[in-house]
Design a protein around this motif. Structure first.
Motif, PDB file in Angstrom:
ATOM      1  N   ARG A   5       0.858  -1.187   0.000  1.00  0.00           N
ATOM      2  CA  ARG A   5       0.000   0.000   0.000  1.00  0.00           C
ATOM      3  C   ARG A   5       0.891   1.232   0.000  1.00  0.00           C
ATOM      4  N   ARG A  11      -5.045   7.348  -3.571  1.00  0.00           N
ATOM      5  CA  ARG A  11      -5.146   6.288  -2.567  1.00  0.00           C
ATOM      6  C   ARG A  11      -6.253   6.638  -1.588  1.00  0.00           C
ATOM      7  N   THR A  56      -5.711   2.158   2.773  1.00  0.00           N
ATOM      8  CA  THR A  56      -6.477   0.962   2.424  1.00  0.00           C
ATOM      9  C   THR A  56      -5.967   0.427   1.099  1.00  0.00           C
ATOM     10  N   ASP A  57      -6.605  -0.684   0.654  1.00  0.00           N
ATOM     11  CA  ASP A  57      -6.182  -1.273  -0.607  1.00  0.00           C
ATOM     12  C   ASP A  57      -6.766  -0.558  -1.805  1.00  0.00           C
ATOM     13  N   LYS A  59      -7.661   2.155  -4.573  1.00  0.00           N
ATOM     14  CA  LYS A  59      -7.017   3.303  -5.210  1.00  0.00           C
ATOM     15  C   LYS A  59      -7.905   3.722  -6.366  1.00  0.00           C
TER      16      LYS A  59
ATOM     17  N   LYS B 178       3.112  -1.983   7.969  1.00  0.00           N
ATOM     18  CA  LYS B 178       1.887  -1.620   7.252  1.00  0.00           C
ATOM     19  C   LYS B 178       0.867  -1.032   8.223  1.00  0.00           C
TER      20      LYS B 178
END
Lengths: 134, 178
Positions: A5, A11, A56-57, A59, B178
């Motif tokens: 990420r 994003r 977060t994932d 985009k 992360k």
């Protein structure tokens, strides 16, 4: 274990501290090493420290500092809201919110439902044990 | 919008009219101060050094706070300053990337205090300007002039969402990746 990420323009991030806690924002530009310009459909564009953001994932595809309309249409096109609510992270947050907003009657109903579920599980387990013994 | 310690004021003043000089020249100055009273005081300090006029024989005609025109646009600010170190006076030019001029000036004061141990009363701002990206001199601001900028957040600090939920002891070690 490389990074997956990245902080980049487009994003989607979740605010995890401060007044805007729990809001999904889009990183619209990077000011410097610690701050980003973030924007969401229902807030004034402002700067935010990366320490307050959880990436977060998701985009989306936007040019560098888009107009509000472009941002909203890009978010619709990428369907950010549904993707978020179907992701496991998003679902967990929804469940947390629901549990926090239960009143006493709801908690009573939850207790009954848990007892019922436990009873059903134990019945199945007893059946399996009997088959095993036989 | 964050709370700014330093506000930008425009102070306009002149010497008092006398029999010899009916319409003295009016001078305007833009300066940074924490409040209006300090701004007026600073104005007389600088004007005394430039012209033969003091607060006792002068008057402030107007003092207005200047606000940022486009606080949602990221700009590169160049600040020219004169500061007093332990051994003498020096000039300096510093660049900052920020959305507002007040924010950049606040960054400058904090950086001067941390890097050079110079407190705010020993700093005089000579000039500030928004610099277009081509003319920036410092690598640390130029590295953000990338329209496809991308970098990972390497260290994730785990912290509770409000200070109320802070505890001294935790059940498990945090996950910093992360």
């Amino acid at each position: 274990m490389p990074f997956k990420r990245y902080v980049e323009i487009g994003r989607v991030a979740l605010v995890n501290y401060g007044k805007e806690y729990g809001r999904l924002v889009v990183i619209v530009d990077v000011i410097d090493q610690n701050r980003a310009l973030v924007d969401a459909p229902d807030m004034v564009r402002g700067q935010m420290n990366f320490k307050r953001l959880s990436l977060t994932d998701i985009k989306i595809d936007i040019p560098r500092v888009p107009k509000k309309k472009t941002l909203i249409s890009a978010m619709e096109a990428a369907d950010v809201k549904n993707k978020w609510e179907n992701s496991s992270w998003g679902r967990k947050l929804i469940v947390q919110k629901r549990r926090a907003s239960l009143n006493d009657f709801d908690r009573f109903k939850v207790m009954l439902a848990k007892i019922k579920r436990g009873g059903a599980i134990r019945q199945e387990l007893a059946k399996l044990k009997k088959e095993k013994a036989a | 919008m964050a709370i700014f310690r330093f506000h930008q004021y425009q102070v306009v003043g002149r010497a008092l009219p006398t029999a010899a000089e009916e319409h003295p020249k009016i001078y305007r100055m833009k300066l940074w101060a924490t409040n209006e009273v300090r701004a007026k005081s600073k104005f007389w300090y600088f004007l005394r050094k430039l012209k033969k006029v003091k607060k006792s024989n002068g008057q402030v005609l107007a003092i207005n706070e200047i606000f940022e025109r486009k606080p949602t646009k990221i700009k590169n600010y160049g600040i020219w300053l004169r500061y007093q170190s332990r051994t003498g006076y020096h000039n300096m030019y510093k660049e900052y990337r920020d959305t507002t001029l007040n924010g950049a000036v606040e960054q400058m004061y904090n950086e001067m205090a941390s890097r050079h141990r110079v407190r705010c009363h020993c700093i005089q701002i000579i000039k500030t300007a928004t610099i277009p990206s081509k003319l920036c001199k410092r690598e640390s601001t130029k590295q953000f002039h990338d329209s496809k900028i991308k970098f990972p957040l390497v260290f994730k600090k785990v912290r509770p969402p409000t200070r109320k939920l802070k505890t001294t002891f935790k059940a498990s070690r945090p996950n910093l990746f992360k």
